[in-house]
Design a protein around this motif. Structure first.
Motif, PDB file in Angstrom:
ATOM      1  N   LEU B 544      29.492  45.944 -70.745  1.00 54.38           N
ATOM      2  CA  LEU B 544      29.024  46.531 -69.497  1.00 54.38           C
ATOM      3  C   LEU B 544      29.639  45.821 -68.286  1.00 54.38           C
ATOM      4  N   GLY B 545      30.342  44.714 -68.540  1.00 54.23           N
ATOM      5  CA  GLY B 545      31.022  43.981 -67.468  1.00 54.23           C
ATOM      6  C   GLY B 545      30.075  43.188 -66.590  1.00 54.23           C
ATOM      7  N   ILE B 546      29.030  42.620 -67.185  1.00 56.35           N
ATOM      8  CA  ILE B 546      28.097  41.808 -66.387  1.00 56.35           C
ATOM      9  C   ILE B 546      27.920  40.438 -67.026  1.00 56.35           C
ATOM     10  N   ASP B 547      27.580  39.443 -66.196  1.00 59.07           N
ATOM     11  CA  ASP B 547      27.396  38.069 -66.658  1.00 59.07           C
ATOM     12  C   ASP B 547      25.937  37.740 -66.913  1.00 59.07           C
ATOM     13  N   ARG B 548      25.093  38.397 -66.114  1.00 59.38           N
ATOM     14  CA  ARG B 548      23.663  38.117 -66.228  1.00 59.38           C
ATOM     15  C   ARG B 548      22.904  39.437 -66.268  1.00 59.38           C
ATOM     16  N   VAL B 549      21.812  39.438 -66.949  1.00 59.23           N
ATOM     17  CA  VAL B 549      20.981  40.639 -66.928  1.00 59.23           C
ATOM     18  C   VAL B 549      19.849  40.426 -65.931  1.00 59.23           C
ATOM     19  N   ASP B 550      19.303  41.517 -65.431  1.00 63.78           N
ATOM     20  CA  ASP B 550      18.247  41.408 -64.428  1.00 63.78           C
ATOM     21  C   ASP B 550      16.861  41.243 -65.060  1.00 63.78           C
ATOM     22  N   ARG B 551      16.765  41.711 -66.272  1.00 66.88           N
ATOM     23  CA  ARG B 551      15.462  41.632 -66.935  1.00 66.88           C
ATOM     24  C   ARG B 551      15.675  41.660 -68.449  1.00 66.88           C
ATOM     25  N   VAL B 552      14.825  40.890 -69.152  1.00 65.88           N
ATOM     26  CA  VAL B 552      14.832  40.953 -70.612  1.00 65.88           C
ATOM     27  C   VAL B 552      13.480  41.480 -71.058  1.00 65.88           C
ATOM     28  N   VAL B 553      13.502  42.505 -71.857  1.00 64.46           N
ATOM     29  CA  VAL B 553      12.270  43.062 -72.425  1.00 64.46           C
ATOM     30  C   VAL B 553      12.269  42.752 -73.913  1.00 64.46           C
ATOM     31  N   ILE B 554      11.279  41.994 -74.349  1.00 66.42           N
ATOM     32  CA  ILE B 554      11.185  41.702 -75.782  1.00 66.42           C
ATOM     33  C   ILE B 554      10.129  42.619 -76.391  1.00 66.42           C
ATOM     34  N   ALA B 555      10.583  43.505 -77.241  1.00 65.34           N
ATOM     35  CA  ALA B 555       9.671  44.440 -77.891  1.00 65.34           C
ATOM     36  C   ALA B 555       9.477  44.025 -79.345  1.00 65.34           C
ATOM     37  N   GLY B 556       8.570  44.674 -79.987  1.00 65.59           N
ATOM     38  CA  GLY B 556       8.256  44.320 -81.374  1.00 65.59           C
ATOM     39  C   GLY B 556       6.954  43.550 -81.381  1.00 65.59           C
ATOM     40  N   MET B 572      18.077  32.238 -78.016  1.00 64.40           N
ATOM     41  CA  MET B 572      17.927  33.517 -78.719  1.00 64.40           C
ATOM     42  C   MET B 572      18.263  34.682 -77.790  1.00 64.40           C
ATOM     43  N   ILE B 573      18.026  34.456 -76.496  1.00 55.84           N
ATOM     44  CA  ILE B 573      18.338  35.484 -75.500  1.00 55.84           C
ATOM     45  C   ILE B 573      19.167  34.843 -74.387  1.00 55.84           C
ATOM     46  N   PRO B 574      19.955  35.652 -73.677  1.00 59.10           N
ATOM     47  CA  PRO B 574      20.780  35.103 -72.603  1.00 59.10           C
ATOM     48  C   PRO B 574      19.895  34.451 -71.545  1.00 59.10           C
ATOM     49  N   SER B 575      20.417  33.468 -70.863  1.00 59.33           N
ATOM     50  CA  SER B 575      19.585  32.718 -69.914  1.00 59.33           C
ATOM     51  C   SER B 575      19.145  33.597 -68.751  1.00 59.33           C
ATOM     52  N   ILE B 576      17.925  33.421 -68.395  1.00 56.47           N
ATOM     53  CA  ILE B 576      17.277  34.217 -67.349  1.00 56.47           C
ATOM     54  C   ILE B 576      16.008  33.479 -66.958  1.00 56.47           C
ATOM     55  N   SER B 577      15.506  33.713 -65.772  1.00 51.60           N
ATOM     56  CA  SER B 577      14.248  33.087 -65.383  1.00 51.60           C
ATOM     57  C   SER B 577      13.132  33.597 -66.288  1.00 51.60           C
ATOM     58  N   PRO B 578      12.296  32.709 -66.831  1.00 47.35           N
ATOM     59  CA  PRO B 578      11.234  33.171 -67.743  1.00 47.35           C
ATOM     60  C   PRO B 578      10.354  34.255 -67.135  1.00 47.35           C
ATOM     61  N   ASP B 579      10.198  34.250 -65.791  1.00 46.31           N
ATOM     62  CA  ASP B 579       9.317  35.276 -65.211  1.00 46.31           C
ATOM     63  C   ASP B 579       9.977  36.654 -65.195  1.00 46.31           C
ATOM     64  N   ARG B 580      11.236  36.712 -65.592  1.00 42.18           N
ATOM     65  CA  ARG B 580      11.885  38.026 -65.711  1.00 42.18           C
ATOM     66  C   ARG B 580      11.971  38.460 -67.181  1.00 42.18           C
ATOM     67  N   ILE B 581      11.258  37.732 -68.004  1.00 46.12           N
ATOM     68  CA  ILE B 581      11.145  38.140 -69.417  1.00 46.12           C
ATOM     69  C   ILE B 581       9.799  38.843 -69.587  1.00 46.12           C
ATOM     70  N   LEU B 582       9.854  39.986 -70.188  1.00 44.59           N
ATOM     71  CA  LEU B 582       8.637  40.774 -70.380  1.00 44.59           C
ATOM     72  C   LEU B 582       8.448  40.978 -71.881  1.00 44.59           C
ATOM     73  N   THR B 583       7.261  40.655 -72.384  1.00 47.75           N
ATOM     74  CA  THR B 583       7.004  40.999 -73.787  1.00 47.75           C
ATOM     75  C   THR B 583       6.101  42.223 -73.791  1.00 47.75           C
ATOM     76  N   VAL B 584       6.526  43.253 -74.506  1.00 50.29           N
ATOM     77  CA  VAL B 584       5.831  44.543 -74.413  1.00 50.29           C
ATOM     78  C   VAL B 584       5.213  44.975 -75.731  1.00 50.29           C
ATOM     79  N   GLY B 585       5.185  44.076 -76.703  1.00 50.15           N
ATOM     80  CA  GLY B 585       4.521  44.431 -77.959  1.00 50.15           C
ATOM     81  C   GLY B 585       5.205  45.583 -78.663  1.00 50.15           C
ATOM     82  N   ASN B 586       4.397  46.394 -79.335  1.00 52.78           N
ATOM     83  CA  ASN B 586       4.949  47.465 -80.162  1.00 52.78           C
ATOM     84  C   ASN B 586       5.371  48.658 -79.302  1.00 52.78           C
TER      85      ASN B 586
END
Lengths: 640, 640
Positions: B544-556, B572-586
């Motif tokens: 996608l030509g990007i170095d950083r992602v804006d948000r990580v959504v961990i599902a499952g 396990m995931i690319p570096s990002i501020s923890p507050d931009r990581i979202l866990t969304v369950g199933n």
């Protein structure tokens, strides 16, 4: 006590088994696989199921005394079993219930005979445009660069080569898709229903495919296996509708369903489906193909047969205002009906016109196309029920005539179905009142044969029409249908039960060991039937504002064998020149074939089913008048 | 001889029975209803099915000698059973075949535990627009003047009142139509699917109806019973996928299907459908409704689960180029799948993106809608397989990462599913190297409890991620993952089989009577899994030509319990501020609910399934490089 079982033996077949207390002998016979005739479906109305109790009958206390092993003698039995015969141990199998062990003899007259197949496919012109078509494709093998799924790979190619868009896939066809594509090295033939749904995939290039057209008659079921490639009929199979044991006519089957609310319809449905599957098995075996090579199926039948096949309670058809569950045509997956053809294939069931004018009549119409003609055509479809349709390109009207089953040999003391031993043609010499007749399965005519060789068993439909005409022509009956009792011939006599009858075949000419004769009551039944047809036709003519019809088409397997002159003579159809009467055989079955081979005819069927105006005769005052007038045999002047 | 049977007894359950010669003990356990863990599906690869032979073991002729009642010791067993344990009578249940009567003890570590339900429905916003809607009508009673059929009477009124045109009717709904109309005095409610097909008729005015959303995971199956009127979740049910006994991950089930070409798929399908029907029965019982009150159903699952549920051979998913049978969504009659909801209802199966990115991922997408956002979102769905999707409103790309089941606790010596007794959170004190942990089903933390109360049995997914992070943070392992063998702590030791391991829980804290420890090999497995996810994400970012992602959504379901800091720490995931990581369950299950309650989301699912570009990682050279680089634990500088 309710679950107590008794030992029952049926002779001459020797079948035996344990049957629950309080079951009738007729029910016992079904459980044990013994075929006993039952025209009324076990309602004690037809008297066809007479059996002789050999053991377990009387406690030797006299005739009217209690029977220990069967329930009591019923008043309903007296109508069919005279005192003398009763004293020999006869009972109606549907009236006598088990109270102990019994040995039962089923006389020949009460055994179900195998019907003669009279529903061969006729040559008809059909423009080929089947609903199921085959499309051959060769696909590119998948790769990591081209990893699209199997179904999409197939449908993209079908769209590219044949313009088929938005295809879906039948579930069973999908399940086999991956294996077939790979086994066939990506060269396959897809069978597509109405250019909408893939219903089967064949490995390689396949050109031939098969369809089945089925006519479910009340009495006879006929199936035609056709090539969908050429339209040819490749196989024909016919069977007696296995529901016959639940009653011979539509009303008695409806009654059976009503009397057995939890299981009746299901039982009749299951037997019919089993019978259809047996026919299918025979036909595919003969062709050396598999059942799932049959890719399409069409079905016609009267409204009651239609409902029962679908497992729909037919009871509302039997009571006013006679409402069917559905008029529209149906496409139901074969697997949902339990019909053993290709699993994802549909069974197309033709639409219904009205409660008593069913998909069979629609079949007759689309095969004859009277709505494309200028001339006023009267189409009379004589099955176990009678339907009449009258009209032309302008307007079509239809009615159902409660003929009763007399014209098919039922409710007539010596009547029988068109089976071996049935008298199908009769001549009475006016001078001598001597009778000559011809029997099905025996090419010789009675007059020219030794009596022993004739082996008549009863009289079938076409013979019954002859009987009325010949008795009248020979002066044995009046125009009113009454016997001229003063005639001096041994054939006209009063029988043991005090009833006047005319002997058609002497006992040495019969296979039952009894004289075959026609009673006054029989003649009344025939009169009622022919009057119903005639009055129905007349009423439709009045509705359409015409005095004469331009053509009469007699459909129905039975119609093929009707003597046109006799039919005119007795006043079964409006007067017309005999050369303008056409007998077309099983036109309902032809209609099923037409719809199988040409999908546009399915649209035409839906259109005509909605367009035909149904006339309910029972509420028409004019019908009653016509009917009463039509009971008599018309003066010869009225005949064309 | 082949049909000879032997007596088998399993302890401690005491289940016993006769089992055929040459069946493995694992097969015997299934026949007798004994649950023995089998991660690999009986391929002698996972070592989870260790059992102790109590009787019928040796003929006292020494260890390597022939066993009279079981087939010979296999080389494959040596990997999992050391000499000492072997001498105690341990075998792999999948390797030992019956040659005589045996008494078998199943140790606690080999018993299947009931999984903790972690797939509760979360609150999500769904605009209600169900595919099945209810329409109430009151019909004019039929009469001789208005004798139109039941179905047409109903559909004409539905057209008049609600504008529903060209309605068809499901077969089972048609069968009941006449009786229901009359019993309800012509006041009925029709359930109509997609404004196209009547799938059920209710007497009277009915307002409430029900739908079921199902997520078929490789390990866990979750079902949500929803009101189609309000959208509320009224019941949730969860079970272990019964196919787990045929192999814990997707590949071992595909292998099982390949090894049993005639029955494998069918067997797995049948067990899953039976399980679904059991869940349905429980849910409707609790609600006091009937099964046929469930009028609609949606289903998500990975491609292999999707194929197996449909009875489609999944073998081609398992070999390059990994081609699914179909991408498109499907609407299949519930009765065709054997699913016991309203008979004429459809099961809507969401579409598939690619061979390894299935309908579950589509479910995640339609519930999260990353394609509606401007920000670059990375969605990581960690189940037994790992899928990553990256993109925004412009473009979406996806990949499947072969994480293996390590992150779910499998293929780890002390790994286990998220069940009672599983360690889910771990902390290692860097100074003392003392370990504290928390166990599922026990609110207290090990440090503060008496050891007997802790009862740890193994380590589940979230605990496994903690293990790697904590071992690294405490300096027990290097960045490469290798143990620092020089450390002076009794927890780091060489075990009986000569393997170095770190003890997480001592035997007095465990319920198995054994120490729970992590081996060097376990650490490698965890590294492989996390590296696969990380490398997959990185490769998509490069695409996608990007170095950083804006948000990580961990599902499952598993993702919900992941410690974000630990996940970042181990890389396990690319570096990002923890507050931009979202866990969304199933979120896959959420997607099934969304599609159940809003039919437009079904269209959206079909659209996005086609739109997401699938990247096959195995053929990307860059992936291999990323993967190898990602195996190490990153320097802390690289962490955001």
């Amino acid at each position: 006590m309710a679950d107590r079982k008794f030992r029952v033996v049926f002779q001459p077949s020797g079948r035996r088994g344990e049957v629950e207390r309080e079951k009738t002998l007729l029910e016992a016979s079904r459980e044990l696989g013994v075929d006993i005739e039952s025209v009324c479906g076990g309602k004690q109305l037809c008297g066809k199921c007479k059996v002789k109790i050999e053991e377990g009958r009387f406690e030797k206390l006299g005739m009217q005394s209690s029977m220990t092993h069967l329930t009591e003698w019923q008043p309903s039995e007296e109508k069919f079993i005279g005192e003398k015969v009763m004293s020999e141990g006869y009972r109606l199998a549907c009236a006598a219930k088990l109270k102990g062990d019994v040995l039962v003899y089923v006389p020949e007259g009460s055994r179900v005979s195998e019907q003669v197949v009279r529903k061969d496919a006729r040559e008809i012109e059909i423009a080929l445009n089947a609903a199921v078509k085959l499309y051959h494709v060769e696909l590119a093998r998948p790769s990591l660069d081209n990893p699209i799924g199997d179904f999409e790979r197939l449908t993209q190619k079908l769209a590219e080569l044949y313009g088929l868009k938005n295809l879906t896939v039948g579930y069973s066809a999908l399940v086999n898709l991956p294996d077939i594509l790979r086994a066939a090295d990506w060269k396959v033939t897809a069978a597509v229903w109405k250019d909408q749904e893939i219903i089967r995939l064949y490995p390689g290039c396949v050109e031939e495919s098969w369809g089945l057209a089925v006519d479910v008659g009340t009495t006879t079921v006929a199936a035609y296996l056709c090539s969908l490639k050429t339209g040819e009929v490749r196989g024909t199979e016919s069977m007696m509708n296995p529901q016959v044991t639940y009653g011979e006519d539509v009303m008695s089957r409806i009654t059976y369903a009503m009397d057995h609310p939890n299981s009746g319809v299901e039982k009749m449905k299951t037997q019919l489906v089993k019978g259809l599957n047996d026919m299918i098995a025979k036909m595919v075996d003969r062709q050396g193909i598999a059942r799932n090579d049959i890719l399409d199926m069409t079905l016609v039948g009267n409204t009651a047969m239609h409902h029962i096949l679908l497992g729909i309670d037919p009871q509302y058809l039997g009571v006013s205002p006679f409402i069917p569950a559905i008029h529209s045509s149906l496409d139901i997956k074969a697997r949902d009906l339990g019909i053993a053809i290709n699993e994802s294939s549909y069974v197309h069931i033709l639409p219904i016109e009205a409660g008593f004018v069913g998909a069979d009549n629609v079949g007759v119409l689309i095969s004859r196309e009277p709505y494309r003609k200028d001339e006023a055509q009267l189409v009379v479809d004589i099955g176990t029920n009678g339907e009449v349709v009258l009209g032309n390109g302008e307007r079509m009207i239809s009615a159902s005539c409660a003929t009763g089953p007399a014209l098919e040999g039922a409710q007539i003391s010596c009547g029988m179905r068109a089976a071996a031993g049935a008298i199908e043609r009769i001549h009475i010499e006016p001078e001598t009142l001597e009778v000559t007749f011809k029997v099905i399965g025996n090419e010789s005519v009675s007059e020219h044969s030794s009596p022993e060789r004739v082996k008549a068993k009863g009289i079938c439909g076409s013979g019954i029409i002859d009987v009325l005409g010949e008795l009248y022509r020979a002066g044995v009956i009046e125009g009113s249908g009454a016997f001229r009792k003063t005639l001096d011939t041994p054939r006209l006599r009063t029988n043991g039960d005090g009833k006047v009858e005319f002997v058609i075949a002497w006992k040495n000419e019969s296979s039952t060991g009894q004289d075959i004769s026609v009673t006054q009551q029989d003649i009344r039944q025939i009169q009622l039937a022919k009057a119903a047809l005639y009055a129905g036709a007349k009423l439709l003519m009045r509705r359409l504002g015409i005095d004469r019809v331009d053509r009469v088409v007699i459909a129905g397997a039975f119609g093929t064998y009707v003597d046109k002159d006799e039919a005119l003579l007795i006043g079964m159809i409006p007067s017309i020149s005999p050369d303008r009467i056409l007998t077309v055989g099983n036109a309902a079955g032809d209609g099923a074939r037409v719809a199988l081979l040409n999908k546009e005819k399915r649209e035409e069927a839906s259109w005509i089913a909605r367009r035909v105006e149904y006339v309910e005769l029972t509420t028409e005052k004019a019908f009653q008048d016509e009917f009463i007038a039509a009971l008599s045999i018309p003066d010869s002047q009225d005949v064309f």
